[in-house]
Design an enzyme around this catalytic site. Structure first.
Site, short mmCIF file in Angstrom:
data_model
loop_
_atom_site.label_atom_id
_atom_site.label_comp_id
_atom_site.label_asym_id
_atom_site.label_seq_id
_atom_site.Cartn_x
_atom_site.Cartn_y
_atom_site.Cartn_z
N GLU A 94 0.81 -1.22 0.00
CA GLU A 94 0.00 0.00 0.00
C GLU A 94 0.85 1.28 0.00
OE1 GLU A 94 -0.48 -2.61 1.91
OE2 GLU A 94 -2.58 -3.24 1.82
N GLN A 150 -8.30 -6.63 11.88
CA GLN A 150 -7.81 -5.58 10.97
C GLN A 150 -8.48 -4.23 11.24
OE1 GLN A 150 -7.91 -7.15 6.89
NE2 GLN A 150 -5.82 -7.90 7.21
#
Lengths: 573, 169
Positions: free
Chosen positions: A50, A113
């Site tokens: 990312e 998460q």
């Protein structure tokens, strides 16, 4: 007709003119990814990490002037964006980062998460949103793009819970934004502009100090008019490079720690500094108390908080560079500063900061110079951070804005490869050279896979000196050559290239450089060259940390080794 | 250095996280908050923060400018040098024996404070006023032994018809 949150997001992105999203999927953004095929106008580029998505969006933005968009899932996906967001924040790059969040019932419960990404990014975004109601989504996207691109641009983050992507509502895209707390000052104060014009007309040794704000506000023409009308020399910050043609007779290059000696001398001897769209970063000013000691300072910036933050300012003008310069140009009369410009030319001759010394060995500066020559200067250069960055700034000349793309404020190693990828995606018809170090390239080298998969024809030059070069240089100069944790026994970059599926070449001698560059340029796709250069070459000129800009150390292998700025008194010019 | 305490009145959008944004900014830029008080303002969806911050003139100017950059901050006024009404409330639980109780009550009366709770070995005093008044009462009571102390931080409005930090310019 009702649309899902995911559809609303895509519709809104299209309304904002988005063409490309750099992203990486994950659990909570699956509803969005599942929707993407309905919007074939939105090209999604799958990065390998990312951080690469954020840097690519940043590089895309710097090359095109548009807002870059990156996308990540919750938790680690979101935190991996953080470096790239901070990088965009410090360099005022317009960016919208979209993150998925766990579904609303799980927020605050440390779900799988889950991370508080809006909390984490408060200090590194211009603004951020957690969207808790699908009815807010269209407005939030509208506001985010508006905030990202207006005023002093910057990154905005939108955090969207999984169930908000799924929820349905009517889609209405707002025409206008209503942000009572956000009203950037665009027009400069007329009285202040008059004062500045008067100061310019009285000045004998003026210097324009131009930064990235000029590029961001598209004020290059206005800057040129100002410089030419009053015949004022122009120096730039690192990120300002290209806002004024470097081949122009009034251009005297970059100032700062590794700036041109003559640019630093100009600032040190000026009686007036016209600083535009820059923020007096310590790498640009050197020791603040010794910065432009003889000068009155006009500071034109859109961000009022930058006025007087680092350097005392005599004439602040808050406003957009383009608007302020337009008004200023109406008031500034024709003048000549023949003596002063001649003095700068003399310093340039006496302290030629960009000559490359004779050497049998392959010098890194030589490689950059040859890239300049082979491309004829017609390329976007995306650099890493450190020595490769400074050589790219010094030995390549940029005549247009947006052609040098570099991580200035944050100094992010690993920016180079993904940012080059983003730049090439945004400007497919331009040649993009990624000039990297052997250290930085390894921080985001996985994006080679993205480059190959998406056919992004980036040309990569690794300036491989087997060290973390800039840190080694500081150890050389300030830590008695104790090279702690800086030698790198790097991988075989040619084999790495091959493994990722792009051609690579190794270059060890001067005579191989140009043929290799030509081969890379002629190749239709991405190409990597591993330039094995002189290992212990240092970047000069250098203003030592803590010293004033006038205390330039020049290359000891060229004479004279150290020079202080010739001290001009007001009477001499 | 011209070190001075400044009172900033900040009108903010009443959104989740706004306190975090303001607090984060102070922490990150190294500005010291003396006190902060937050509550609803006269308009719906807006809150008014009263922030007392100490620092040299330049520092406070930076605080003001950095605060103004927050999108949810609608308006800021530095009312330090304006005619204002400032008030703060404190609750003070002070040790009280049979011997000292009367003396405490006398002090409390002088300060026009109230006793809001009485226990066998303590009194809880409620006092409102400006910061200096609270400081002097607290100092006087310290001699008896303060068991617990809670202050709200100062809130302020400008006097008369002029208004500080309203949504309309």
């Amino acid at each position: 007709m009702k649309l899902t949150g995911a559809q609303i997001l895509c519709e809104a992105l299209l309304k904002e003119g988005v063409e490309v999203i750099f992203g990486f999927p994950g659990g909570v953004v699956l509803p969005l990814y599942d929707t993407l095929p309905q919007y074939s106008q939105l090209r999604h580029i799958l990065v390998r990490h990312e951080q690469g998505a954020a840097h690519a969006a940043d590089g895309y933005s710097r090359a095109t002037g548009k807002v870059g968009v990156c996308l990540a899932t919750s938790g680690p996906g979101a935190t991996n964006l953080v470096t790239g967001i901070a990088n965009a924040y410090l360099d005022s790059s317009p960016m919208v980062a979209i993150t998925g969040q766990v579904a609303r019932p799980f927020i605050g419960k440390d779900g799988f998460q889950e991370v508080d990404i809006t909390g984490i990014t408060v200090p590194i975004t211009k603004h951020n949103y957690l969207v808790l109601d699908v009815n807010d989504l269209a407005r939030v996207v509208k506001e985010s793009f508006y905030l990202a691109r207006t005023g002093r641009p910057g990154p905005v983050l939108i955090d969207i819970p999984k169930d908000v992507f799924i929820e349905q509502t009517d889609f209405r895209y707002p025409e206008k934004v209503d942000l009572p707390g956000y009203k950037p000052t665009i027009e400069g104060h007329p009285t202040q502009i008059k004062k500045a014009a008067k100061a310019i007309s009285e000045s004998k040794r003026p210097v324009i100090l131009a930064g990235r704000g000029i590029i961001l506000s598209d004020a290059c023409e206005e800057l040129k008019e100002l410089a030419e009308t009053s015949q004022m020399p122009v120096v730039t910050t690192l990120l300002g490079i290209g806002c004024f043609p470097e081949s122009h007779v009034l251009s005297f290059g970059m100032i700062g720690m590794h700036g041109m000696a003559y640019a630093n001398f100009a600032v040190s001897n000026a009686d007036l500094i016209i600083a535009i769209g820059m923020r007096f970063d310590d790498r640009a000013t050197g020791k603040v108390s010794a910065f432009a000691p003889k000068a009155r300072i006009i500071h034109i910036d859109i961000d009022p908080a930058e006025i007087g933050k680092n350097v005392r300012v005599d004439m602040p003008i808050v406003g957009d560079a383009k608007h302020v310069l337009r008004e200023l140009n109406k008031l500034v009369g024709r003048r000549l500063h023949v003596e002063w410009v001649k003095q700068l030319d003399t310093w340039r001759e006496e302290h030629p900061s960009v000559t490359i010394r004779e050497s049998e060995n392959l010098l890194p500066q030589f490689v950059v110079r040859k890239i300049y020559e082979v491309t004829g200067g017609e390329a976007i250069v995306v650099t890493g951070v450190g020595q490769n960055q400074m050589w790219s700034a010094q030995h390549f000349w940029y005549d247009k804005p947006g052609k040098l793309i570099s991580s200035g404020g944050l100094g992010t190693m690993g920016f180079e490869l993904p940012a080059a990828m983003g730049a090439k995606v945004g400007c497919p018809d331009e040649t993009v050279w990624c000039i990297a170090g052997d250290g930085g390239i390894q921080m985001t080298i996985q994006e080679l896979a993205t480059i190959v998969q998406e056919n992004i024809a980036v040309k990569i030059a690794i300036i491989n000196n087997g060290y973390l070069g800039m840190v080694r240089q500081w150890q050389d100069l300030f830590y008695q050559k104790r090279y702690v944790a800086t030698p790198l026994s790097g991988p075989d970059f040619v084999k790495i290239a091959e493994a990722y599926g792009l051609p690579g070449l190794r270059v060890k001698t001067r005579r191989e450089v140009v043929p290799a560059l030509k081969k890379a340029m002629a190749y239709k796709g991405a190409f990597l060259i591993d330039f094995q250069v002189e290992p212990e070459e240092n970047v000069y000129p250098m203003v030592p940390p803590g010293a004033g800009l006038a205390e330039v150390i020049e290359d000891p292998q060229k004479k004279p080794a150290r020079s202080s700025a010739p001290d001009l008194t007001a009477s001499s010019i | 250095m011209d070190f001075q305490k400044h009172t900033l009145v900040v009108l903010v959008a009443d959104k989740p996280g706004i306190l975090n944004r303001v607090a984060s900014l102070f922490r990150r830029r190294g500005f010291n908050i003396d006190s902060i008080a937050v509550g609803h303002a006269e308009q719906p969806n807006l809150s008014r923060m009263t922030i007392v911050v100490g620092g040299a003139e330049g520092t406070v100017e930076q605080v003001r400018k950095q605060l103004a950059k927050l999108v949810d901050v609608v308006r800021i006024s530095d009312i330090t040098n304006e005619p204002v009404v400032t008030r703060e409330l404190a609750l003070i639980k002070v040790k009280a024996t049979a011997a000292s109780r009367n003396e405490i009550i006398q002090i409390v009366d002088i300060f026009r404070a109230n006793i809001v709770d009485v226990a066998a070995d303590s009194l809880t005093v409620e006092v409102t006023g400006d910061g200096e008044k609270l400081d002097s009462l607290i100092n006087l009571l310290r001699g008896f032994g303060i068991k617990e102390l809670s202050r709200t931080g100062c809130i302020a409005l400008t006097r008369g018809t002029t208004s500080s930090a309203t949504a309309e310019e």
